[in-house]
Design a protein around this motif. Structure first.
Motif, PDB file in Angstrom:
ATOM      1  N   ASP A 282      54.138  39.510  53.398  1.00 12.89           N
ATOM      2  CA  ASP A 282      52.822  39.549  54.033  1.00 12.89           C
ATOM      3  C   ASP A 282      51.749  40.155  53.123  1.00 12.89           C
ATOM      4  O   ASP A 282      51.003  41.057  53.514  1.00 12.89           O
ATOM      5  CB  ASP A 282      52.910  40.340  55.346  1.00 12.89           C
ATOM      6  CG  ASP A 282      51.679  40.107  56.231  1.00 12.89           C
ATOM      7  OD1 ASP A 282      51.083  39.017  56.130  1.00 12.89           O
ATOM      8  OD2 ASP A 282      51.333  41.015  57.018  1.00 12.89           O
ATOM      9  N   VAL A 283      51.661  39.628  51.909  1.00  6.09           N
ATOM     10  CA  VAL A 283      50.681  40.143  50.946  1.00  6.09           C
ATOM     11  C   VAL A 283      49.347  39.423  51.122  1.00  6.09           C
ATOM     12  O   VAL A 283      49.281  38.198  51.138  1.00  6.09           O
ATOM     13  CB  VAL A 283      51.177  39.964  49.499  1.00  6.09           C
ATOM     14  CG1 VAL A 283      50.077  40.342  48.506  1.00  6.09           C
ATOM     15  CG2 VAL A 283      52.422  40.802  49.266  1.00  6.09           C
ATOM     16  N   THR A 284      48.291  40.199  51.264  1.00  4.71           N
ATOM     17  CA  THR A 284      46.931  39.672  51.375  1.00  4.71           C
ATOM     18  C   THR A 284      46.054  40.399  50.360  1.00  4.71           C
ATOM     19  O   THR A 284      46.071  41.640  50.302  1.00  4.71           O
ATOM     20  CB  THR A 284      46.376  39.881  52.804  1.00  4.71           C
ATOM     21  OG1 THR A 284      47.156  39.105  53.712  1.00  4.71           O
ATOM     22  CG2 THR A 284      44.923  39.455  52.895  1.00  4.71           C
ATOM     23  N   LEU A 285      45.345  39.640  49.529  1.00  7.56           N
ATOM     24  CA  LEU A 285      44.445  40.264  48.557  1.00  7.56           C
ATOM     25  C   LEU A 285      43.358  39.275  48.150  1.00  7.56           C
ATOM     26  O   LEU A 285      43.502  38.061  48.331  1.00  7.56           O
ATOM     27  CB  LEU A 285      45.226  40.753  47.329  1.00  7.56           C
ATOM     28  CG  LEU A 285      46.013  39.722  46.500  1.00  7.56           C
ATOM     29  CD1 LEU A 285      45.129  39.115  45.421  1.00  7.56           C
ATOM     30  CD2 LEU A 285      47.219  40.381  45.859  1.00  7.56           C
ATOM     31  N   THR A 286      42.285  39.812  47.591  1.00  5.33           N
ATOM     32  CA  THR A 286      41.156  39.005  47.122  1.00  5.33           C
ATOM     33  C   THR A 286      40.722  39.504  45.749  1.00  5.33           C
ATOM     34  O   THR A 286      40.660  40.719  45.518  1.00  5.33           O
ATOM     35  CB  THR A 286      39.966  39.096  48.101  1.00  5.33           C
ATOM     36  OG1 THR A 286      40.387  38.647  49.388  1.00  5.33           O
ATOM     37  CG2 THR A 286      38.808  38.226  47.634  1.00  5.33           C
ATOM     38  N   VAL A 287      40.447  38.565  44.846  1.00 11.30           N
ATOM     39  CA  VAL A 287      39.900  38.904  43.534  1.00 11.30           C
ATOM     40  C   VAL A 287      38.574  38.167  43.387  1.00 11.30           C
ATOM     41  O   VAL A 287      38.517  36.947  43.561  1.00 11.30           O
ATOM     42  CB  VAL A 287      40.852  38.503  42.391  1.00 11.30           C
ATOM     43  CG1 VAL A 287      40.267  38.919  41.041  1.00 11.30           C
ATOM     44  CG2 VAL A 287      42.231  39.130  42.589  1.00 11.30           C
ATOM     45  N   HIS A 288      37.505  38.896  43.077  1.00 14.82           N
ATOM     46  CA  HIS A 288      36.164  38.327  43.018  1.00 14.82           C
ATOM     47  C   HIS A 288      35.785  37.923  41.592  1.00 14.82           C
ATOM     48  O   HIS A 288      36.390  38.379  40.627  1.00 14.82           O
ATOM     49  CB  HIS A 288      35.138  39.328  43.560  1.00 14.82           C
ATOM     50  CG  HIS A 288      35.344  39.684  44.990  1.00 14.82           C
ATOM     51  ND1 HIS A 288      36.194  40.696  45.390  1.00 14.82           N
ATOM     52  CD2 HIS A 288      34.821  39.150  46.127  1.00 14.82           C
ATOM     53  CE1 HIS A 288      36.175  40.778  46.710  1.00 14.82           C
ATOM     54  NE2 HIS A 288      35.354  39.864  47.182  1.00 14.82           N
ATOM     55  N   ALA A 289      34.781  37.098  41.502  1.00 11.64           N
ATOM     56  CA  ALA A 289      34.226  36.730  40.194  1.00 11.64           C
ATOM     57  C   ALA A 289      33.789  37.991  39.462  1.00 11.64           C
ATOM     58  O   ALA A 289      33.224  38.910  40.062  1.00 11.64           O
ATOM     59  CB  ALA A 289      33.042  35.788  40.387  1.00 11.64           C
ATOM     60  N   GLY A 290      34.075  38.040  38.168  1.00 10.47           N
ATOM     61  CA  GLY A 290      33.696  39.198  37.367  1.00 10.47           C
ATOM     62  C   GLY A 290      34.644  40.371  37.452  1.00 10.47           C
ATOM     63  O   GLY A 290      34.383  41.419  36.873  1.00 10.47           O
ATOM     64  N   GLU A 291      35.772  40.202  38.160  1.00 11.39           N
ATOM     65  CA  GLU A 291      36.697  41.308  38.381  1.00 11.39           C
ATOM     66  C   GLU A 291      38.002  41.120  37.604  1.00 11.39           C
ATOM     67  O   GLU A 291      38.519  40.017  37.491  1.00 11.39           O
ATOM     68  CB  GLU A 291      37.081  41.366  39.874  1.00 11.39           C
ATOM     69  CG  GLU A 291      36.550  42.545  40.621  1.00 11.39           C
ATOM     70  CD  GLU A 291      37.174  42.699  41.999  1.00 11.39           C
ATOM     71  OE1 GLU A 291      37.162  43.830  42.488  1.00 11.39           O
ATOM     72  OE2 GLU A 291      37.664  41.719  42.589  1.00 11.39           O
ATOM     73  N   VAL A 292      38.542  42.243  37.111  1.00  7.36           N
ATOM     74  CA  VAL A 292      39.932  42.308  36.681  1.00  7.36           C
ATOM     75  C   VAL A 292      40.638  43.238  37.664  1.00  7.36           C
ATOM     76  O   VAL A 292      40.256  44.398  37.813  1.00  7.36           O
ATOM     77  CB  VAL A 292      40.081  42.860  35.254  1.00  7.36           C
ATOM     78  CG1 VAL A 292      41.571  42.942  34.878  1.00  7.36           C
ATOM     79  CG2 VAL A 292      39.342  41.998  34.253  1.00  7.36           C
ATOM     80  N   VAL A 293      41.635  42.712  38.356  1.00 10.13           N
ATOM     81  CA  VAL A 293      42.379  43.485  39.349  1.00 10.13           C
ATOM     82  C   VAL A 293      43.797  43.679  38.843  1.00 10.13           C
ATOM     83  O   VAL A 293      44.426  42.744  38.329  1.00 10.13           O
ATOM     84  CB  VAL A 293      42.383  42.777  40.714  1.00 10.13           C
ATOM     85  CG1 VAL A 293      43.322  43.486  41.698  1.00 10.13           C
ATOM     86  CG2 VAL A 293      40.967  42.735  41.289  1.00 10.13           C
TER      87      VAL A 293
END
Length: 517
Positions: A282-293
């Protein structure tokens, strides 16, 4: 716990152990001593020297310097397998039980008959196995096929097999990595019972809370050196993590922080409810433009399997992946590529390179459709495309036509990253991108990943290496298959390591709070 009786020396004592592999110092003047009936923890970050010590304690490697003794006697001669087996055994995270054989056959492999010329009596073999299992309280049917056993039962069989050779010192390498909470509890009960019989254990784990539950003594290694050995009861959790990282705790901050702020920029990678049996849930995540996560986690956390799922290498049981608003067909590499996911695999040698091919061929494997009309691949276009990538990433090579196997490790890794970037992906997923490269190459490789985000795209770094994670805008931490915490840029080594090692005593954050990012 059993105290060693008067006159009984340590079951194992290593002193002044050093080992080099070429220019790499794997151990430097290290040592350890384990008493009879003791459960002794060995902890340290990846690369601390734990695996090298285990290979020396089990006779697989010989130290360059130092002494090794069992029960006060010198270690057996190299290659004397029976002598080593009678002194020490290692139960590895990856089981050595042969699935197609029965429990009895596994217990007495190569010892099925009591005489060299006697035929095997299967009835007698099962009786011998029953007696052995009963002696150590292992409730497993000797006639059962090993492939039908649970992970926990296979571990018990491996421990019983080790004890049958006479060994009273057993190394447990990440024994709880694939067990659920009930399985861990039963394993610990069995280990405590064996300790009361005088069996000693060296317990290696990334789950530090288990050290406090099971062990009486802990030894910490860092940077190939012995740092401290102390009774567990006298070494607090913060002091233990400090010994592992070399960094003192910083007061005034919460142990882990969970930030719920959202970026104003567009989301490029959206993962929702992703689950893969035996790996993550149940993994939920978001990576946005311009981001290193960063996606941090120790062994068996599930972070590497999650990265491989995003690249299409694994098909999850449930959940969705969306890139720049486009749903991605999971478990399908071509669709992941087409959607805009670039991938740097964990092992460049096994997964990332075709060693007998040129730099140009390796760098352009993902863009052959751009190298000529009607499915043709034109050498001139391939060379020109590769030369742009070589210049852009500063790959040191005699030329685009040079064999990739002739490059240094750092430059080979740059070729792997070049290929991942060749498609101009929306999201670069990089698993341990600086694994096995020198410091200067690390800087260049992480600069390339950072450059992806700076150009308006995004990157996800999957790693347990702290240097990899420092380039990230924020870091998500996985433990036992779940995202348990999030750190903003500027995290401390001590707190990030505590999160990866599952230290609830240093955590003010509940798992459920972190699962909504």
């Amino acid at each position: 716990m059993v105290d060693p009786s008067p006159g009984r020396g340590p079951v194992v004592e290593a002193d002044g152990i050093s080992k080099r592999f070429g220019a790499t110092v794997a151990l430097s003047d290290a040592g350890i001593s384990v008493a009879p009936g003791e459960s002794h923890a060995l902890v340290g970050r990846n690369g601390a020297g734990k695996s090298t010590l285990v290979s020396i304690l089990t006779g697989l490697q010989q130290p360059d310097t130092g002494t090794l003794r069992f029960h006060g006697e010198p270690a057996p001669a190299p290659g004397d397998t029976d002598a080593w087996r009678s002194r020490v055994a290692c139960v590895y995270q990856r089981s050595t039980i042969i699935p197609g054989l029965t429990v009895a056959e596994n217990l007495f492999l190569d010892r099925q008959s009591t005489g060299a010329l006697r035929p095997i009596s299967w009835k007698r073999l099962r009786h011998r196995a029953s007696d052995l299992l009963a002696e150590y309280g292992v409730d497993v049917d000797p006639a059962a096929r090993a492939e039908d056993l649970t992970v926990e039962q296979r571990q018990f069989v491996e421990i019983a097999r080790a004890l049958s050779f006479g060994a009273r010192f057993i190394i447990l390498d990440e024994p709880t990595a694939k067990l659920d909470a009930r399985g861990i509890e039963r394993l610990f009960d069995k280990l405590r019972a064996l300790q009361r019989q005088g069996v000693a254990f060296l317990f290696i784990s990334h789950h530090l809370q288990e050290v406090y539950e099971l062990c009486g003594t802990v030894t910490v290694y860092r940077d190939a050196r012995h740092i401290v050995t102390a009774p567990v009861a006298e070494l607090g959790q913060e002091a233990l993590v400090e010994a592992m990282t070399g960094e003192s705790p910083r007061g005034g901050e919460p142990a882990w922080s969970v930030t719920c702020g959202t970026s104003a920029l567009a989301p490029l990678l959206e993962v929702s409810g992703l689950s893969l049996d035996g790996a993550y849930h149940d993994v939920t995540l978001t990576v946005h433009a311009g981001e290193v996560v960063g996606l941090a986690g120790a062994a068996a956390s599930g972070n590497v399997r999650l990265g491989e799922t995003l690249a299409g290498l694994r098909r999850p049981r449930s959940g969705t992946v969306t890139v720049a608003g486009r749903p991605v067909r999971t478990g399908h590499v071509p669709d992941a590529l087409a959607a805009g996911i670039g991938f740097v695999p964990e092992d460049r040698h096994l997964q990332g390179l075709v060693p007998d091919r040129s730099v140009a061929e390796n760098a352009t494997l993902t863009v052959t459709d751009q190298l000529g009309p009607f499915g043709m691949v034109l050498p001139s276009r391939t060379r020109a495309f590769a030369e742009r990538m070589i210049a852009g990433l500063g790959i040191k090579t005699p030329g685009a036509s040079a064999s990739v196997s002739d490059l240094s490790g750092g430059n080979q890794q740059k070729v792997v990253i070049a290929r991942a970037l060749a498609t101009r992906p929306h999201v670069l997923v990089a698993v341990r991108p600086t694994n096995g490269v020198d410091v200067k190459s690390k800087e260049a490789l992480l600069g390339a990943v950072r450059g992806v985000a700076d150009s308006g795209k995004s990157a996800l770094i999957v790693s347990d290496e702290l240097d990899d994670l420092r380039v990230c805008d924020r870091v998500l931490v996985m433990f036992h298959g779940r995202v348990v915490a999030e750190f903003p840029h500027g995290w401390s080594d001590e707190r990030l390591v505590a999160a990866m090692e599952g230290m609830p005593g240093l955590n003010d954050t509940k798992e459920s709070d972190a699962s909504h990012h």
